[in-house]
Design a protein around this motif. Structure first.
Motif, PDB file in Angstrom:
ATOM      1  N   THR A 255      -3.324   2.413   0.321  1.00 34.36           N
ATOM      2  CA  THR A 255      -3.135   1.269  -0.584  1.00 34.36           C
ATOM      3  C   THR A 255      -2.440   0.153   0.185  1.00 34.36           C
ATOM      4  OG1 THR A 255      -1.021   2.112  -1.389  1.00 34.36           O
ATOM      5  CG2 THR A 255      -2.975   2.708  -2.662  1.00 34.36           C
ATOM      6  N   PHE A 256      -2.843  -1.077  -0.102  1.00 33.00           N
ATOM      7  CA  PHE A 256      -2.300  -2.249   0.575  1.00 33.00           C
ATOM      8  C   PHE A 256      -1.899  -3.286  -0.454  1.00 33.00           C
ATOM      9  CE2 PHE A 256      -4.835  -0.159   3.733  1.00 33.00           C
ATOM     10  CZ  PHE A 256      -4.162  -0.381   4.926  1.00 33.00           C
ATOM     11  N   SER A 257      -0.832  -4.020  -0.163  1.00 33.20           N
ATOM     12  CA  SER A 257      -0.392  -5.090  -1.053  1.00 33.20           C
ATOM     13  C   SER A 257      -1.289  -6.315  -0.913  1.00 33.20           C
ATOM     14  CB  SER A 257       1.071  -5.460  -0.788  1.00 33.20           C
ATOM     15  OG  SER A 257       1.278  -5.715   0.577  1.00 33.20           O
ATOM     16  N   GLY A 258      -2.016  -6.421   0.182  1.00 30.49           N
ATOM     17  CA  GLY A 258      -2.971  -7.502   0.408  1.00 30.49           C
ATOM     18  C   GLY A 258      -4.336  -6.907   0.685  1.00 30.49           C
ATOM     19  N   ALA A 259      -5.171  -7.666   1.371  1.00 21.51           N
ATOM     20  CA  ALA A 259      -6.511  -7.190   1.711  1.00 21.51           C
ATOM     21  C   ALA A 259      -6.428  -6.026   2.698  1.00 21.51           C
ATOM     22  CB  ALA A 259      -7.331  -8.327   2.298  1.00 21.51           C
ATOM     23  N   ALA A 260      -7.138  -4.959   2.391  1.00 22.22           N
ATOM     24  CA  ALA A 260      -7.150  -3.783   3.260  1.00 22.22           C
ATOM     25  C   ALA A 260      -8.017  -4.052   4.481  1.00 22.22           C
ATOM     26  CB  ALA A 260      -7.691  -2.579   2.507  1.00 22.22           C
ATOM     27  N   PRO A 261      -7.594  -3.592   5.650  1.00 23.64           N
ATOM     28  CA  PRO A 261      -8.456  -3.732   6.827  1.00 23.64           C
ATOM     29  C   PRO A 261      -9.721  -2.894   6.663  1.00 23.64           C
ATOM     30  CG  PRO A 261      -6.483  -2.450   7.352  1.00 23.64           C
ATOM     31  CD  PRO A 261      -6.348  -2.913   5.948  1.00 23.64           C
ATOM     32  N   LYS A 262     -10.772  -3.297   7.358  1.00 18.29           N
ATOM     33  CA  LYS A 262     -12.018  -2.528   7.326  1.00 18.29           C
ATOM     34  C   LYS A 262     -11.835  -1.197   8.036  1.00 18.29           C
ATOM     35  CE  LYS A 262     -14.948  -6.614   7.186  1.00 18.29           C
ATOM     36  NZ  LYS A 262     -15.883  -7.451   7.975  1.00 18.29           N
TER      37      LYS A 262
ATOM     38  N   THR B 191       1.148   9.838   6.769  1.00 13.06           N
ATOM     39  CA  THR B 191       1.225   8.620   5.976  1.00 13.06           C
ATOM     40  C   THR B 191       2.215   7.682   6.638  1.00 13.06           C
ATOM     41  OG1 THR B 191       2.925   9.559   4.535  1.00 13.06           O
ATOM     42  CG2 THR B 191       0.641   9.703   3.763  1.00 13.06           C
ATOM     43  N   ARG B 192       1.922   6.393   6.507  1.00 18.39           N
ATOM     44  CA  ARG B 192       2.815   5.345   6.994  1.00 18.39           C
ATOM     45  C   ARG B 192       3.126   4.449   5.805  1.00 18.39           C
ATOM     46  NH1 ARG B 192      -0.302   2.126  10.726  1.00 18.39           N
ATOM     47  NH2 ARG B 192      -2.175   3.142   9.958  1.00 18.39           N
ATOM     48  N   THR B 193       4.368   4.430   5.388  1.00 16.32           N
ATOM     49  CA  THR B 193       4.789   3.571   4.295  1.00 16.32           C
ATOM     50  C   THR B 193       5.460   2.354   4.904  1.00 16.32           C
ATOM     51  OG1 THR B 193       5.104   5.509   2.892  1.00 16.32           O
ATOM     52  CG2 THR B 193       6.122   3.450   2.164  1.00 16.32           C
ATOM     53  N   GLN B 194       4.828   1.194   4.741  1.00 14.83           N
ATOM     54  CA  GLN B 194       5.305  -0.049   5.337  1.00 14.83           C
ATOM     55  C   GLN B 194       5.853  -0.973   4.260  1.00 14.83           C
ATOM     56  OE1 GLN B 194       1.657  -1.469   7.098  1.00 14.83           O
ATOM     57  NE2 GLN B 194       2.117  -0.492   9.059  1.00 14.83           N
ATOM     58  N   THR B 195       7.047  -1.513   4.504  1.00 12.39           N
ATOM     59  CA  THR B 195       7.633  -2.491   3.592  1.00 12.39           C
ATOM     60  C   THR B 195       8.225  -3.635   4.412  1.00 12.39           C
ATOM     61  OG1 THR B 195       9.735  -1.291   3.571  1.00 12.39           O
ATOM     62  CG2 THR B 195       8.196  -0.804   1.774  1.00 12.39           C
ATOM     63  N   GLY B 196       8.211  -4.832   3.824  1.00 17.52           N
ATOM     64  CA  GLY B 196       8.799  -5.991   4.497  1.00 17.52           C
ATOM     65  C   GLY B 196       7.982  -7.237   4.260  1.00 17.52           C
ATOM     66  N   ILE B 197       8.015  -8.119   5.238  1.00 17.77           N
ATOM     67  CA  ILE B 197       7.303  -9.398   5.190  1.00 17.77           C
ATOM     68  C   ILE B 197       6.452  -9.507   6.444  1.00 17.77           C
ATOM     69  CG2 ILE B 197       7.540 -11.917   5.082  1.00 17.77           C
ATOM     70  CD1 ILE B 197       8.627 -10.573   2.590  1.00 17.77           C
ATOM     71  N   ASP B 198       5.153  -9.780   6.279  1.00 15.97           N
ATOM     72  CA  ASP B 198       4.292  -9.866   7.460  1.00 15.97           C
ATOM     73  C   ASP B 198       4.463 -11.198   8.187  1.00 15.97           C
ATOM     74  OD1 ASP B 198       2.730 -11.804   6.155  1.00 15.97           O
ATOM     75  OD2 ASP B 198       1.084 -10.427   5.730  1.00 15.97           O
ATOM     76  N   GLY B 199       3.738 -11.362   9.272  1.00 19.05           N
ATOM     77  CA  GLY B 199       3.849 -12.552  10.098  1.00 19.05           C
ATOM     78  C   GLY B 199       3.413 -13.831   9.418  1.00 19.05           C
ATOM     79  N   LEU B 200       2.710 -13.724   8.288  1.00 20.32           N
ATOM     80  CA  LEU B 200       2.267 -14.901   7.537  1.00 20.32           C
ATOM     81  C   LEU B 200       3.183 -15.195   6.350  1.00 20.32           C
ATOM     82  CD1 LEU B 200      -1.568 -14.143   7.567  1.00 20.32           C
ATOM     83  CD2 LEU B 200      -0.295 -15.708   9.053  1.00 20.32           C
ATOM     84  N   GLY B 201       4.259 -14.374   6.209  1.00 25.35           N
ATOM     85  CA  GLY B 201       5.202 -14.586   5.113  1.00 25.35           C
ATOM     86  C   GLY B 201       4.852 -13.856   3.830  1.00 25.35           C
ATOM     87  N   ASN B 202       3.846 -12.991   3.873  1.00 34.84           N
ATOM     88  CA  ASN B 202       3.435 -12.236   2.688  1.00 34.84           C
ATOM     89  C   ASN B 202       4.223 -10.937   2.571  1.00 34.84           C
ATOM     90  OD1 ASN B 202       1.262 -14.087   2.105  1.00 34.84           O
ATOM     91  ND2 ASN B 202       0.164 -13.130   3.805  1.00 34.84           N
ATOM     92  N   LYS B 203       4.556 -10.581   1.335  1.00 31.29           N
ATOM     93  CA  LYS B 203       5.258  -9.322   1.090  1.00 31.29           C
ATOM     94  C   LYS B 203       4.331  -8.152   1.433  1.00 31.29           C
ATOM     95  CE  LYS B 203       8.172  -7.037  -2.256  1.00 31.29           C
ATOM     96  NZ  LYS B 203       8.816  -7.115  -3.556  1.00 31.29           N
ATOM     97  N   VAL B 204       4.890  -7.157   2.115  1.00 27.32           N
ATOM     98  CA  VAL B 204       4.134  -5.979   2.528  1.00 27.32           C
ATOM     99  C   VAL B 204       4.668  -4.767   1.788  1.00 27.32           C
ATOM    100  CG1 VAL B 204       3.632  -4.431   4.461  1.00 27.32           C
ATOM    101  CG2 VAL B 204       3.643  -6.911   4.814  1.00 27.32           C
ATOM    102  N   ASN B 205       3.760  -4.030   1.168  1.00 28.83           N
ATOM    103  CA  ASN B 205       4.086  -2.766   0.523  1.00 28.83           C
ATOM    104  C   ASN B 205       2.838  -1.886   0.636  1.00 28.83           C
ATOM    105  OD1 ASN B 205       5.342  -0.746  -0.830  1.00 28.83           O
ATOM    106  ND2 ASN B 205       5.261  -1.719  -2.833  1.00 28.83           N
ATOM    107  N   ASN B 206       2.668  -1.290   1.808  1.00 32.75           N
ATOM    108  CA  ASN B 206       1.463  -0.521   2.122  1.00 32.75           C
ATOM    109  C   ASN B 206       1.777   0.956   2.265  1.00 32.75           C
ATOM    110  OD1 ASN B 206       0.217  -3.057   2.441  1.00 32.75           O
ATOM    111  ND2 ASN B 206       0.570  -3.051   4.644  1.00 32.75           N
ATOM    112  N   THR B 207       0.840   1.783   1.836  1.00 33.45           N
ATOM    113  CA  THR B 207       0.875   3.209   2.146  1.00 33.45           C
ATOM    114  C   THR B 207      -0.450   3.521   2.812  1.00 33.45           C
ATOM    115  OG1 THR B 207       2.287   3.675   0.249  1.00 33.45           O
ATOM    116  CG2 THR B 207       1.126   5.542   1.236  1.00 33.45           C
TER     117      THR B 207
END
Length: 157
Positions: free
Chosen positions: A39-46, A135-151
């Motif tokens: 699951t991704f807080s933004g668009a998932a990579p292909k 699993t990799r649980t990622q939280t924070g702010i990406d390089g474009l300033g978007n909130k990250v909450n990925n599993t």
């Protein structure tokens, strides 16, 4: 009889130590993102493939190949130890250093992804007991300033 017991105990301790050492090497391998379980807080990579190799005792190289939802494929790499020290990242436009720290046991570790000395993303990595997924649980702010909450679920190849 007593010597056999001592030898058996030493053999058991060595076997457990070897198993723990082998499992501690378990980030090593090729890991492919399983999009159905991620699951991704933004668009998932292909697609996303991470290749981790052991360079020497305790030293690893990681190469990340990603095809984003839009745009060109990316590749970046880092060579690290689980010592919590910042190491340079090559090829990642949004991170210049990362640090790796072991967790409570051999199948947990933390990665701090930084840019300009500031932690941008924290990744908690958990390798399954059987070593076949993580699993990799990622939280924070990406390089474009978007909130990250990925599993991100990775399957070992």
């Amino acid at each position: 009889m007593r010597i056999r017991s001592v030898v058996a105990a030493v053999a058991l301790v060595c076997a457990v130590a070897f198993a723990q050492h082998a499992f501690a090497q378990d980030p090593v391998g090729v890991w492919k993102m399983n999009p159905a379980k991620s699951t991704f807080s933004g668009a998932a990579p292909k697609s996303m493939t991470i290749t981790i190799t052991a360079v020497s005792a305790g030293l690893f190289t990681q190469v990340n190949d990603t095809v984003p939802a839009t745009g060109a494929a990316t590749r970046w790499e880092v060579t690290y130890m689980f010592d919590g020290k910042d190491v340079p990242v090559k090829g990642n436009q949004y991170a210049d250093t990362q640090s790796y720290t072991k967790g409570a046991d051999a199948n947990h570790y933390t990665v701090l992804i930084k840019n300009g000395g500031k932690v941008r993303i924290t990744a908690q990595v958990v390798v399954a007991a059987d070593g076949k997924s993580r699993t990799r649980t990622q939280t924070g702010i990406d390089g474009l300033g978007n909130k990250v909450n990925n599993t991100i679920w990775d399957d070992k190849q």
